[in-house]
Design a protein around this motif. Sequence first.
Motif, PDB file in Angstrom:
ATOM      1  N   GLY A 166       0.816  -1.216   0.000  1.00 23.83           N
ATOM      2  CA  GLY A 166       0.000   0.000   0.000  1.00 23.83           C
ATOM      3  C   GLY A 166       0.847   1.262   0.000  1.00 23.83           C
ATOM      4  N   ILE A 167       1.911   1.254   0.785  1.00 27.77           N
ATOM      5  CA  ILE A 167       2.820   2.404   0.800  1.00 27.77           C
ATOM      6  C   ILE A 167       3.448   2.589  -0.580  1.00 27.77           C
ATOM      7  CG2 ILE A 167       5.019   3.262   1.721  1.00 27.77           C
ATOM      8  CD1 ILE A 167       4.205   1.862   4.389  1.00 27.77           C
ATOM      9  N   ALA A 168       3.859   1.479  -1.202  1.00 22.84           N
ATOM     10  CA  ALA A 168       4.466   1.551  -2.543  1.00 22.84           C
ATOM     11  C   ALA A 168       3.469   2.093  -3.566  1.00 22.84           C
ATOM     12  CB  ALA A 168       4.972   0.171  -2.956  1.00 22.84           C
ATOM     13  N   ILE A 169       2.233   1.615  -3.517  1.00 25.99           N
ATOM     14  CA  ILE A 169       1.209   2.112  -4.443  1.00 25.99           C
ATOM     15  C   ILE A 169       1.008   3.609  -4.243  1.00 25.99           C
ATOM     16  CG2 ILE A 169      -1.259   2.048  -5.018  1.00 25.99           C
ATOM     17  CD1 ILE A 169      -1.119  -1.011  -4.327  1.00 25.99           C
ATOM     18  N   ASP A 170       0.865   4.015  -2.987  1.00 25.28           N
ATOM     19  CA  ASP A 170       0.640   5.435  -2.688  1.00 25.28           C
ATOM     20  C   ASP A 170       1.822   6.285  -3.150  1.00 25.28           C
ATOM     21  OD1 ASP A 170      -0.960   7.573  -1.313  1.00 25.28           O
ATOM     22  OD2 ASP A 170       0.873   7.677  -0.099  1.00 25.28           O
ATOM     23  N   ARG A 171       3.017   5.828  -2.880  1.00 29.79           N
ATOM     24  CA  ARG A 171       4.209   6.608  -3.203  1.00 29.79           C
ATOM     25  C   ARG A 171       4.452   6.713  -4.702  1.00 29.79           C
ATOM     26  NH1 ARG A 171       8.585   6.855   0.761  1.00 29.79           N
ATOM     27  NH2 ARG A 171       6.802   7.928   1.607  1.00 29.79           N
ATOM     28  N   TRP A 172       4.308   5.580  -5.423  1.00 28.83           N
ATOM     29  CA  TRP A 172       4.699   5.579  -6.835  1.00 28.83           C
ATOM     30  C   TRP A 172       3.541   5.802  -7.805  1.00 28.83           C
ATOM     31  CZ3 TRP A 172       7.776   1.098  -4.732  1.00 28.83           C
ATOM     32  CH2 TRP A 172       9.013   1.551  -4.297  1.00 28.83           C
ATOM     33  N   LEU A 173       2.331   5.463  -7.388  1.00 30.87           N
ATOM     34  CA  LEU A 173       1.195   5.625  -8.299  1.00 30.87           C
ATOM     35  C   LEU A 173       0.206   6.684  -7.817  1.00 30.87           C
ATOM     36  CD1 LEU A 173       0.544   1.864  -9.125  1.00 30.87           C
ATOM     37  CD2 LEU A 173       1.868   3.528 -10.445  1.00 30.87           C
ATOM     38  N   GLY A 174       0.273   7.018  -6.538  1.00 25.75           N
ATOM     39  CA  GLY A 174      -0.570   8.077  -5.998  1.00 25.75           C
ATOM     40  C   GLY A 174      -1.797   7.575  -5.254  1.00 25.75           C
ATOM     41  N   PHE A 175      -2.390   8.493  -4.509  1.00 25.57           N
ATOM     42  CA  PHE A 175      -3.551   8.193  -3.683  1.00 25.57           C
ATOM     43  C   PHE A 175      -4.722   7.632  -4.495  1.00 25.57           C
ATOM     44  CE2 PHE A 175      -7.583   9.705  -1.847  1.00 25.57           C
ATOM     45  CZ  PHE A 175      -7.614   8.906  -0.709  1.00 25.57           C
ATOM     46  N   PRO A 176      -5.076   8.211  -5.660  1.00 25.23           N
ATOM     47  CA  PRO A 176      -6.197   7.628  -6.417  1.00 25.23           C
ATOM     48  C   PRO A 176      -5.960   6.155  -6.778  1.00 25.23           C
ATOM     49  CG  PRO A 176      -5.723   9.833  -7.218  1.00 25.23           C
ATOM     50  CD  PRO A 176      -4.604   9.471  -6.278  1.00 25.23           C
ATOM     51  N   ALA A 177      -4.731   5.776  -7.057  1.00 29.09           N
ATOM     52  CA  ALA A 177      -4.417   4.377  -7.360  1.00 29.09           C
ATOM     53  C   ALA A 177      -4.611   3.500  -6.130  1.00 29.09           C
ATOM     54  CB  ALA A 177      -2.986   4.253  -7.885  1.00 29.09           C
ATOM     55  N   LEU A 178      -4.297   4.021  -4.948  1.00 25.16           N
ATOM     56  CA  LEU A 178      -4.519   3.265  -3.718  1.00 25.16           C
ATOM     57  C   LEU A 178      -6.012   3.063  -3.473  1.00 25.16           C
ATOM     58  CD1 LEU A 178      -3.356   1.817  -1.255  1.00 25.16           C
ATOM     59  CD2 LEU A 178      -3.277   4.037  -0.082  1.00 25.16           C
TER      60      LEU A 178
ATOM     61  N   PHE B 210      -2.492  13.280   3.692  1.00 27.85           N
ATOM     62  CA  PHE B 210      -1.245  13.763   3.082  1.00 27.85           C
ATOM     63  C   PHE B 210      -1.458  14.187   1.637  1.00 27.85           C
ATOM     64  CE2 PHE B 210       0.633  11.481   6.686  1.00 27.85           C
ATOM     65  CZ  PHE B 210       1.566  12.413   7.104  1.00 27.85           C
ATOM     66  N   TRP B 211      -2.240  13.423   0.883  1.00 25.16           N
ATOM     67  CA  TRP B 211      -2.525  13.756  -0.517  1.00 25.16           C
ATOM     68  C   TRP B 211      -3.217  15.102  -0.605  1.00 25.16           C
ATOM     69  CZ3 TRP B 211      -7.433  13.539  -3.228  1.00 25.16           C
ATOM     70  CH2 TRP B 211      -7.303  13.645  -4.626  1.00 25.16           C
ATOM     71  N   TRP B 212      -4.179  15.332   0.282  1.00 25.68           N
ATOM     72  CA  TRP B 212      -4.927  16.595   0.306  1.00 25.68           C
ATOM     73  C   TRP B 212      -3.984  17.788   0.487  1.00 25.68           C
ATOM     74  CZ3 TRP B 212      -9.794  17.715  -0.914  1.00 25.68           C
ATOM     75  CH2 TRP B 212     -10.299  18.955  -0.537  1.00 25.68           C
TER      76      TRP B 212
ATOM     77  N   TRP C   4      -5.494  -1.757   3.742  1.00 20.85           N
ATOM     78  CA  TRP C   4      -5.476  -0.670   2.753  1.00 20.85           C
ATOM     79  C   TRP C   4      -6.553   0.356   3.046  1.00 20.85           C
ATOM     80  CZ3 TRP C   4      -4.468  -3.292  -2.657  1.00 20.85           C
ATOM     81  CH2 TRP C   4      -3.124  -3.709  -2.698  1.00 20.85           C
ATOM     82  N   LEU C   5      -7.713  -0.088   3.533  1.00 20.63           N
ATOM     83  CA  LEU C   5      -8.757   0.860   3.908  1.00 20.63           C
ATOM     84  C   LEU C   5      -8.266   1.750   5.053  1.00 20.63           C
ATOM     85  CD1 LEU C   5     -11.588   1.938   3.490  1.00 20.63           C
ATOM     86  CD2 LEU C   5     -12.436   0.084   4.940  1.00 20.63           C
ATOM     87  N   ALA C   6      -7.619   1.162   6.057  1.00 19.45           N
ATOM     88  CA  ALA C   6      -7.054   1.946   7.158  1.00 19.45           C
ATOM     89  C   ALA C   6      -6.003   2.926   6.646  1.00 19.45           C
ATOM     90  CB  ALA C   6      -6.430   1.019   8.207  1.00 19.45           C
TER      91      ALA C   6
END
Length: 161
Positions: free
Chosen positions: A32-44, A92-94, A82-84
């Motif tokens: 989840g951290i990798a998805i958020d970091r490399w693909l962004g919050f919408p991808a998560l 952070f994205w906001w 991932w929901l948590a």
Amino acid sequence: MGMTRAICLLFGVGLLRPGPGTWGSAVALAAGIAIDRWLGFPALVAATLAVTLIGWWALRAELGDTHDDPSEFVIDEVAGQWLALLFPAAAFWWRGMDMVWPGWVAAFVFFRLFDIWKPWLVGRADRRGDAWGVMADDLWAGVFAGVATIVAAGIAHGVLM
């Protein structure tokens, strides 16, 4: 091993001992951290929705009419973790920032706490005894963990004091 079983086992992670749920949550956290970091919050967000639907489908196929929640089936931990994680990731994205460690550590710790403790709606979902209950108890634990993470951040930053 069939595809639905592999999905439920998170491709073997659920066979790790001790604490397969914790192993599943830890692997989910890292992914989840990798998805958020490399693909962004919408991808998560999209990944969370996808793993929830795919996980529920695989659980239904594997559990059938039984009322079991095998400890080695950890795809539900991925969905809940991932929901948590969405709660601090959204904050952070906001703000246009990368998620930093206190947010994801809190999401992990609170998720494990609520998943093991099973208070209120988490326990009610767990007692359903069907594939949706197996998934739903972790989703409720994820919601509780996400809210607890945001409240803890508010207290830590003096917003809620």
